[in-house]
Design a protein around this motif. Structure first.
Motif, PDB file in Angstrom:
ATOM      1  N   GLN A 328     -12.953   4.081   5.489  1.00  0.00           N
ATOM      2  CA  GLN A 328     -12.533   3.156   4.337  1.00  0.00           C
ATOM      3  C   GLN A 328     -11.176   3.892   3.842  1.00  0.00           C
ATOM      4  N   VAL A 329     -11.258   5.312   3.895  1.00  0.00           N
ATOM      5  CA  VAL A 329     -10.071   5.895   3.124  1.00  0.00           C
ATOM      6  C   VAL A 329      -8.788   5.529   4.189  1.00  0.00           C
ATOM      7  N   LEU A 330      -9.264   5.648   5.697  1.00  0.00           N
ATOM      8  CA  LEU A 330      -8.321   5.329   6.583  1.00  0.00           C
ATOM      9  C   LEU A 330      -7.593   3.909   6.625  1.00  0.00           C
ATOM     10  N   ALA A 331      -8.661   3.056   6.143  1.00  0.00           N
ATOM     11  CA  ALA A 331      -8.093   1.635   6.337  1.00  0.00           C
ATOM     12  C   ALA A 331      -7.364   1.151   4.972  1.00  0.00           C
ATOM     13  N   ALA A 332      -7.747   1.739   3.931  1.00  0.00           N
ATOM     14  CA  ALA A 332      -7.065   1.492   2.560  1.00  0.00           C
ATOM     15  C   ALA A 332      -5.504   1.838   2.484  1.00  0.00           C
ATOM     16  N   THR A 333      -4.702   1.125   1.505  1.00  0.00           N
ATOM     17  CA  THR A 333      -3.426   1.349   1.480  1.00  0.00           C
ATOM     18  C   THR A 333      -3.087   1.445  -0.209  1.00  0.00           C
ATOM     19  N   TRP A 334      -1.837   1.867  -0.489  1.00  0.00           N
ATOM     20  CA  TRP A 334      -1.535   1.902  -1.901  1.00  0.00           C
ATOM     21  C   TRP A 334      -1.341   0.373  -2.282  1.00  0.00           C
ATOM     22  N   TRP A 335      -2.209  -0.032  -3.313  1.00  0.00           N
ATOM     23  CA  TRP A 335      -2.244  -1.480  -4.025  1.00  0.00           C
ATOM     24  C   TRP A 335      -1.295  -1.163  -5.200  1.00  0.00           C
ATOM     25  N   ASP A 336      -1.265   0.158  -5.825  1.00  0.00           N
ATOM     26  CA  ASP A 336      -0.941   0.008  -7.281  1.00  0.00           C
ATOM     27  C   ASP A 336       0.372   0.748  -7.227  1.00  0.00           C
ATOM     28  N   PRO A 337       1.406  -0.005  -7.583  1.00  0.00           N
ATOM     29  CA  PRO A 337       2.971   0.561  -7.670  1.00  0.00           C
ATOM     30  C   PRO A 337       2.946   1.673  -8.606  1.00  0.00           C
ATOM     31  N   LEU A 338       1.988   2.030  -9.404  1.00  0.00           N
ATOM     32  CA  LEU A 338       1.980   2.850 -10.374  1.00  0.00           C
ATOM     33  C   LEU A 338       1.668   4.376  -9.843  1.00  0.00           C
ATOM     34  N   LEU A 339       0.805   4.212  -8.547  1.00  0.00           N
ATOM     35  CA  LEU A 339       0.168   5.392  -8.132  1.00  0.00           C
ATOM     36  C   LEU A 339       0.763   5.427  -6.589  1.00  0.00           C
ATOM     37  N   LEU A 340       2.008   5.482  -6.670  1.00  0.00           N
ATOM     38  CA  LEU A 340       2.790   5.747  -5.283  1.00  0.00           C
ATOM     39  C   LEU A 340       2.404   7.184  -4.771  1.00  0.00           C
ATOM     40  N   ASP A 341       2.377   8.023  -5.446  1.00  0.00           N
ATOM     41  CA  ASP A 341       2.317   9.545  -4.882  1.00  0.00           C
ATOM     42  C   ASP A 341       0.703   9.863  -4.525  1.00  0.00           C
ATOM     43  N   ASN A 342      -0.215   8.865  -4.758  1.00  0.00           N
ATOM     44  CA  ASN A 342      -1.429   9.212  -4.354  1.00  0.00           C
ATOM     45  C   ASN A 342      -1.686   9.394  -2.718  1.00  0.00           C
ATOM     46  N   SER A 343      -2.089  10.587  -2.284  1.00  0.00           N
ATOM     47  CA  SER A 343      -2.061  10.782  -0.888  1.00  0.00           C
ATOM     48  C   SER A 343      -3.603  11.009  -0.153  1.00  0.00           C
ATOM     49  N   ALA A 344      -4.611  10.220  -1.049  1.00  0.00           N
ATOM     50  CA  ALA A 344      -5.715  10.210  -0.753  1.00  0.00           C
ATOM     51  C   ALA A 344      -6.220   9.070   0.215  1.00  0.00           C
ATOM     52  N   ILE A 345      -5.437   8.041   0.426  1.00  0.00           N
ATOM     53  CA  ILE A 345      -5.777   7.088   1.231  1.00  0.00           C
ATOM     54  C   ILE A 345      -4.440   7.032   2.167  1.00  0.00           C
ATOM     55  N   ARG A 346      -4.634   6.447   3.442  1.00  0.00           N
ATOM     56  CA  ARG A 346      -3.725   6.562   4.431  1.00  0.00           C
ATOM     57  C   ARG A 346      -3.141   5.003   4.976  1.00  0.00           C
ATOM     58  N   GLY A 347      -4.118   4.170   4.959  1.00  0.00           N
ATOM     59  CA  GLY A 347      -3.716   2.820   5.432  1.00  0.00           C
ATOM     60  C   GLY A 347      -3.108   2.966   6.914  1.00  0.00           C
ATOM     61  N   GLU A 348      -3.807   3.543   7.811  1.00  0.00           N
ATOM     62  CA  GLU A 348      -3.420   3.540   9.231  1.00  0.00           C
ATOM     63  C   GLU A 348      -4.029   2.705  10.363  1.00  0.00           C
ATOM     64  N   PHE A 349      -5.146   1.937  10.072  1.00  0.00           N
ATOM     65  CA  PHE A 349      -5.709   1.033  11.103  1.00  0.00           C
ATOM     66  C   PHE A 349      -4.660  -0.158  11.249  1.00  0.00           C
ATOM     67  N   SER A 350      -4.616  -0.473  12.514  1.00  0.00           N
ATOM     68  CA  SER A 350      -3.530  -1.383  12.612  1.00  0.00           C
ATOM     69  C   SER A 350      -3.868  -2.791  13.495  1.00  0.00           C
ATOM     70  N   PRO A 351      -4.172  -3.807  13.105  1.00  0.00           N
ATOM     71  CA  PRO A 351      -4.506  -4.883  14.091  1.00  0.00           C
ATOM     72  C   PRO A 351      -3.158  -5.409  14.721  1.00  0.00           C
ATOM     73  N   PRO A 352      -3.214  -5.402  15.935  1.00  0.00           N
ATOM     74  CA  PRO A 352      -1.817  -5.909  16.706  1.00  0.00           C
ATOM     75  C   PRO A 352      -1.882  -7.559  16.416  1.00  0.00           C
ATOM     76  N   LEU A 353      -0.721  -8.161  16.626  1.00  0.00           N
ATOM     77  CA  LEU A 353      -0.399  -9.255  16.453  1.00  0.00           C
ATOM     78  C   LEU A 353      -1.237 -10.292  17.232  1.00  0.00           C
TER      79      LEU A 353
END
Length: 629
Positions: A328-353
Motif C-alpha cells: 500500500q505504501v508503494l501504491a499510494a501517492t501524495w493526495w494532500d497538497p499540504l503534505l508535499l514533503d511526506n516521504s513515507a509514500i512512493r506512488g511507484e506501481f504503474s499500470p501501462p496504457l
C-alpha cells in the motif's frame, strides 16, 4: 523402528502471522525437536508440525513471493523490486531461475507426507480433530502440487516419501503426465473436503485455516485450469516426453474436462451460498455521510478486495499483512497538497496504457466496440464538467481516455485529474483529493524515487481509510484475497460456456451479478444497445472473449492475470505488446498526453512454463527440461 526419509529442512522455523488483532495461531513450530518420533508424541508437538506444513504456503500479495504481481505486464515498476520483475523484462534463466519454487515446495510436500504418515500415532488427539488435521494437510499437498503444475507443467508427484535406503533407480523419479497431476490433485481435494469445517468457528484463533468452501473453490479452479487450452489439447507441448518416451501432454482436446469443471464450480458456489457468502456491498455499520451512488459503487468495488474478511472472501492469505502494508505504501501517492514533503509514500506501481484501455466504457462494453465512444480520439483532450466531478476534478483538462469509463476504472486507477476518495476526506459533497501527475507536479515524475512511470496509479491496493500525516502514513492492512466468490462466479460462467453449444441464461446470470455490483447493465443489454458487434454474446467464441475481459477487469492487480493469460494461451499475444506510457517529462496537457513506448516486452512459447533449474536436472537426469530452455 520408524523409517528415515529423504527430506531437507524438516523442522524449518517459519512464522505465519494472522491479523494483528488476532492470536497468532500459526506462529508455533517444532522447538528443536531432534527426531520425528518426538514430533508426534503428543498433540501439542504434532500441532506444531501441522503449522510447519502450513508455513510453506506461497505468500500471495508479497512482491518477493508472488509472481502474479510483477512477472507479467499488469504493473510496470522500477528494477529494484526483486526477481519477478526480471521475468517481465525477459531475463529468465535456467541457472538459478528467477522465482524458482521447485526445491521449497518439494520440501513442503515431503513434510506433508511425514505428517500424514505419523499423525495417527499421536495418543492424546481425538479422532475428529485428527481427521480435520489430516484433511488440512491433504489440502496443502494438493495446493503445493497445483502451484508447481501452474509454474512448471508436468511434475513428479510425491504421493509418499522414499526411504533413505531406497535403490538409486527408485529415487531418480520422472515427471508424471499433466493429466495424472491434475487427477491426483483432485483426488487429494476430494479426500480432504468431507472432514473440513464449513466455516471457521473461532476467527480469533483460526483465521486462515482451511475450510470446506476453500477446498471446493480450489478444486473448481484446478479443474478449470486443467480444462484450459494450456493443458487441454496443447499440441505445442506434444514433444515434451520423459526419457522412456512417455508423453507428458495429451495433444487431444477433451470437452469433458469443461463439463467436469462446470459441475465443480456450481457445487462450490452452492456451498459458499449455504454458509452465507455473497458478493460484497458497501454498507458500513456507521455511516457518517450520506454518500452518492457514484462513490458507494466505487466502495463496493474497492472494498470487495480491500475490506478484510468481507462477505465474498473465500480464502485469504494471512501471512501477507506486513507485505500488504508495504504494498500500500508503494501504491499510494501524495493526495494532500499540504503534505508535499511526506516521504513515507512512493506512488511507484504503474499500470501501462494497455491495462488502462482494457476497462469498459460507462456502457459496459470494450472501448473498441462502443458505438457512442470516440476510440480514435481517445488521446485527445477534454475538460471535466460539474456532472463528472466525482470522477475527474471539475475544470481539469485530461485525456479523453479517462472520460466515460466504467466505475471499476475510477475505483481501481489513479490518474492525472482523477478523484481519489477517502484518505481522510469522506464527505463526497465537499472537495475531494485529486491527482496532478504532470512533470514535477505533486504526483508526477521529476524527483528521485517519486511518481509513477506510466502516468497511472494502482488505487485498488490502497485502503480508503489510510491516512497521511506530516511525517508518516497509516495503513489498514488486510489479508490478501486468494479466492473471492466473484472468482468462482466467473470460473463457472467460463466453464459452462465452454461445455455448452451456445451460452444460455445460466452463463449470463453469474457474470451479470458481478457487473451489477460494478454498476453496469447486463451483458445482453450492454452489447445489444451499445456494441458494434451486438450479437457477440450469443455465440460461444464471442462470450468467451467477454468472459476473459471481465476477468481481466474484475481481478486487475490481484495476481490473476498472469495465470489466466497462460492457461488461456493468450500470453504470447498480450505479452508481446509494448509497455506504453504518457510522455511524463511534459508539463502541458498537449505534451503530456502522448503515448510513449517505455519497454518492448517479448514472450515466447517457452515462457509459458518456468525452466527447471539446471542443478535439479544435473542431480536427476530423468527430469527432462521444459521445451525451449
Amino acid at each position: 523402528m520408524m523409517k528415515k526419509y529423504i527430506t531437507k529442512g524438516l523442522l524449518v522455523i517459519l512464522v505465519l502471522a494472522t491479523l494483528s488483532s488476532c492470536k497468532k495461531y500459526l506462529d508455533v513450530v517444532p522447538d528443536n525437536v531432534a527426531t520425528i518420533e518426538n514430533a508426534f508424541t503428543m498433540r501439542s508437538q504434532a500441532q506444531k508440525f501441522l503449522f510447519t506444513c502450513y508455513s510453506y504456503m506461497p505468500k500471495e500479495g508479497d512482491l518477493t513471493d508472488d509472481p502474479g504481481i510483477l512477472s507479467g505486464d499488469e504493473i510496470w515498476d522500477v528494477p529494484t523490486k526483486g526477481a519477478y520483475f526480471f521475468i517481465a523484462r525477459g531475463f529468465q534463466k535456467t541457472i538459478s531461475p528467477y522465482g524458482d519454487r521447485w526445491t521449497n515446495l518439494y520440501r513442503a510436500l515431503r513434510d506433508c507426507n511425514i505428517f500424514l504418515e505419523n499423525v495417527g500415532k499421536v495418543p492424546d488427539l481425538n479422532e475428529e480433530e485428527r481427521a480435520r488435521w489430516i484433511a488440512e494437510v491433504k489440502f496443502l499437498k494438493a495446493y503445493y502440487h497445483f502451484y508447481l503444475v501452474r509454474m512448471y507443467g508436468p511434475i513428479p508427484l510425491i504421493k509418499t516419501n522414499l526411504s533413505i535406503d531406497a535403490e538409486a533407480n527408485v529415487t531418480r523419479v520422472t515427471r508424471d503426465p499433466v493429466d495424472s497431476c491434475f487427477s491426483y490433485i483432485k483426488q487429494l481435494l476430494d479426500e480432504a473436503s468431507p472432514s473440513l469445517p464449513p466455516i471457521v468457528l473461532n476467527p480469533t484463533t483460526e483465521a486462515g485455516r482451511i475450510t470446506q468452501p476453500i477446498a471446493l473453490a480450489l478444486k473448481a479452479k484446478v479443474l478449470v485450469t486443467a480444462a484450459s487450452p494450456l493443458f487441454n489439447g496443447n499440441t505445442d507441448q506434444s514433444t515434451l516426453k520423459n526419457p522412456d518416451g512417455t508423453q507428458l501432454f495429451n495433444p487431444t482436446y477433451s470437452k469433458a474436462k469443461w463439463d467436469t469443471a462446470a459441475v465443480a464450480c456450481k457445487k462450490a458456489i452452492e456451498l459458499c451460498h449455504s454458509v452465507g457468502m455473497k458478493l460484497y456491498v458497501y454498507n458500513p455499520d456507521f455511516q457518517q455521510f450520506n454518500l452518492t451512488s457514484t462513490i458507494k459503487t466505487q466502495m463496493n468495488i474497492r472494498n470487495s478486495f480491500a475490506e478484510k474478511w468481507n462477505s465474498e472472501i473465500i480464502w485469504a492469505n494471512t501471512q501477507t499483512l506486513v507485505a500488504n502494508a508495504t504494498l500500500q505504501v508503494l501504491a499510494a501517492t501524495w493526495w494532500d497538497p499540504l503534505l508535499l514533503d511526506n516521504s513515507a509514500i512512493r506512488g511507484e506501481f504503474s499500470p501501462p496504457l494497455k491495462i488502462v484501455e482494457q476497462f469498459y466504457t460507462k456502457n459496459g462494453v470494450p472501448i473498441t466496440e462502443d458505438k457512442t465512444w470516440d476510440y480514435n480520439g481517445r488521446y485527445g483532450l477534454r475538460t471535466a464538467v460539474e456532472s463528472e466531478k466525482l470522477y475527474i476534478k471539475k475544470d481539469f483538462e485530461t485525456a479523453k481516455l479517462n472520460f466515460d469509463r466504467e466505475p471499476r476504472f475510477y475505483a481501481d486507477l489513479g490518474f492525472d485529474g482523477g478523484i481519489w476518495y477517502g484518505q481522510g476526506k469522506y464527505d463526497d459533497s465537499q472537495d475531494l483529493f485529486y491527482l496532478q501527475a504532470k512533470f514535477k507536479q505533486r504526483n508526477g515524475v521529476g524527483k528521485p524515487n517519486y511518481g509513477t512511470v506510466t502516468g497511472y496509479y494502482v488505487k485498488k491496493y490502497v485502503h480508503f481509510q489510510n491516512v497521511m500525516v506530516a511525517a508518516s502514513y497509516s495503513t489498514n492492512p488486510f489479508p490478501w484475497p486468494v479466492i473471492r466468490l466473484s472468482d468462482l462466479y466467473l470460473l463457472y460462467s467460463e466453464a459452462l460456456n465452454e461445455s455448452l453449444a451456445a451460452p444460455d441464461a445460466e452463463v449470463y446470470k453469474y457474470i451479470n451479478l458481478i457487473r451489477a455490483r460494478a454498476g453496469l447493465n447486463s451483458v445482453e443489454s450492454s452489447w445489444t444497445n451499445f456494441s458494434s458487434n451486438p450479437s457477440k454474446y450469443t455465440n460461444k467464441d464471442g462470450m468467451r472473449e467477454i468472459i476473459h475481459q471481465e476477468r481481466k477487469i474484475e481481478f486487475v492487480f490481484e495476481s490473476q492475470r498472469l495465470w489466466d493469460l497462460r492457461r488461456w494461451k493468450e500470453a504470447a499475444k498480450e505479452l508481446n505488446q509494448p509497455i506504453t506510457t504518457w510522455d511524463l517529462g511534459q508539463e502541458t496537457s498537449a505534451g503530456y498526453y502522448r503515448p510513449v513506448i517505455l519497454f518492448n516486452q517479448t514472450f515466447g512459447s517457452k515462457d509459458y512454463f518456468w525452466p527447471i533449474s539446471e542443478a535439479n536436472i544435473t542431480a536427476n537426469r530423468n527430469i527432462v527440461q521444459n521445451l525451449g530452455w
